[in-house]
Design an enzyme around this catalytic site. Structure first.
Site, PDB file in Angstrom:
ATOM      1  N   ASP A  97       0.841  -1.203   0.000  1.00  0.00           N
ATOM      2  CA  ASP A  97       0.000   0.000   0.000  1.00  0.00           C
ATOM      3  C   ASP A  97       0.879   1.256   0.000  1.00  0.00           C
ATOM      4  O   ASP A  97       2.041   1.209   0.375  1.00  0.00           O
ATOM      5  CB  ASP A  97      -0.873   0.041   1.261  1.00  0.00           C
ATOM      6  CG  ASP A  97      -1.871  -1.110   1.290  1.00  0.00           C
ATOM      7  OD1 ASP A  97      -2.190  -1.648   0.220  1.00  0.00           O
ATOM      8  OD2 ASP A  97      -2.308  -1.455   2.407  1.00  0.00           O
TER       9      ASP A  97
HETATM   10  N1  URA Z   1      -1.158  -5.983   3.738  1.00  0.00           N
HETATM   11  C1  URA Z   1      -1.672  -4.737   3.788  1.00  0.00           C
HETATM   12  O1  URA Z   1      -2.712  -4.524   4.361  1.00  0.00           O
HETATM   13  N2  URA Z   1      -0.989  -3.763   3.159  1.00  0.00           N
HETATM   14  C2  URA Z   1       0.184  -3.947   2.538  1.00  0.00           C
HETATM   15  O2  URA Z   1       0.755  -3.006   2.008  1.00  0.00           O
HETATM   16  C3  URA Z   1       0.711  -5.241   2.506  1.00  0.00           C
HETATM   17  C4  URA Z   1       0.012  -6.253   3.115  1.00  0.00           C
END
Ligand code: URA
Length: 249
Positions: A103
């Site tokens: 993310d």
């Molecule tokens: N899980 C998440 O919620 N976000 C990420 O960036 C990676 C794994």
């Protein structure tokens, strides 16, 4: 890159001739006779011989990036800087892409390559590639939460997660610091897992993916090529076509 394409690029003949070479058992990859012309290979990582001729061709690049927050895991984006934008211009080439997704507000290990097949293999659910995350949440976590993760978290929409391991590093009523080890990669998986036990993720960093660990000497935004040892550790993910190989006796 496909074996037949690599041999063709190495001027071993037309695609037809290359196929004939493979069928006549003259091509070996790391000591195995290969009969599958579509096998994904990389002469940087593997010893490829046609008869007694060693193929030296360097095909792909592999980087580990310590992704900072604020950057999107994409090749192009209309609004934000992408992980590819963080690479020096001289390292940017067509076909580079990130393996998996972090993310925008997640930090840590991101592999970037132009070996599409490797990325595909590492993300296949049945390969169960393990990923370790460092997580901070806004509340207390207890052994009951560890048990819930070990059993398999269920999201509010009913989606079931595989068993995961939660290791509590510190915890009090306002904040907990943990490691989470998971073997799948659902969208926003870590954040949703903690939401399912009523906790909000306030910091998330990926520390490892399969055999590759984040190099702690890389500052946020820095990257480097994978070294030989790391590349060797990825080799199992190249051998997806075992059934059509023969061991040389
Ligand atoms: N899980 C998440 O919620 N976000 C990420 O960036 C990676 C794994």
């Amino acid at each position: 890159m496909r074996l037949d394409k690599l041999l063709e690029q190495e001027k071993l003949g037309s695609r037809r001739k290359v196929k004939a070479l493979i069928r006549s058992k003259q091509v070996r990859v790391d000591g195995r006779i290969i009969l599958d012309e579509s096998l994904n290979v990389d002469a940087t990582l593997q010893e490829i011989f046609v008869g007694t001729k060693k193929i030296q061709h360097k095909t792909h690049v592999y980087y580990m990036l310590n992704k900072p927050q604020g950057v999107v895991t994409a090749v192009k984006d209309a609004h934000y800087q992408t992980v590819i934008d963080l690479l020096d211009e001289s390292d940017q080439r067509i076909g580079l892409y990130p393996i998996g997704r972090l993310d925008r507000d997640t930090e840590g290990l991101l592999l970037i390559t132009d070996n599409g097949q490797l990325g595909y293999q590492l993300l296949l659910p049945h390969k169960k590639v393990s990923k370790r995350y460092e997580v901070i949440v806004n509340a207390e976590l207890t052994t009951a939460d560890c048990a819930a993760f070990a059993q398999g978290i269920v999201f509010s929409d009913g989606t079931k997660c595989k068993k995961a391991e939660l290791t509590i590093l510190s915890s009090n009523k306002d904040k907990s610091h943990v490691y989470l080890d998971i073997t799948e990669g659902k969208f926003h998986q870590v954040k949703k897992m903690f939401l399912s036990v009523d906790k909000k993720v306030i910091y998330l960093k990926r520390l490892s993916m399969g055999p590759i660990k984040l190099d702690t000497s890389l500052a946020l935004g820095e990257y480097r090529s994978l070294n030989q040892e790391e590349l060797q550790s990825l080799l199992p993910y190249f051998t997806a076509h075992k059934k059509r190989e023969e061991r040389v006796t």
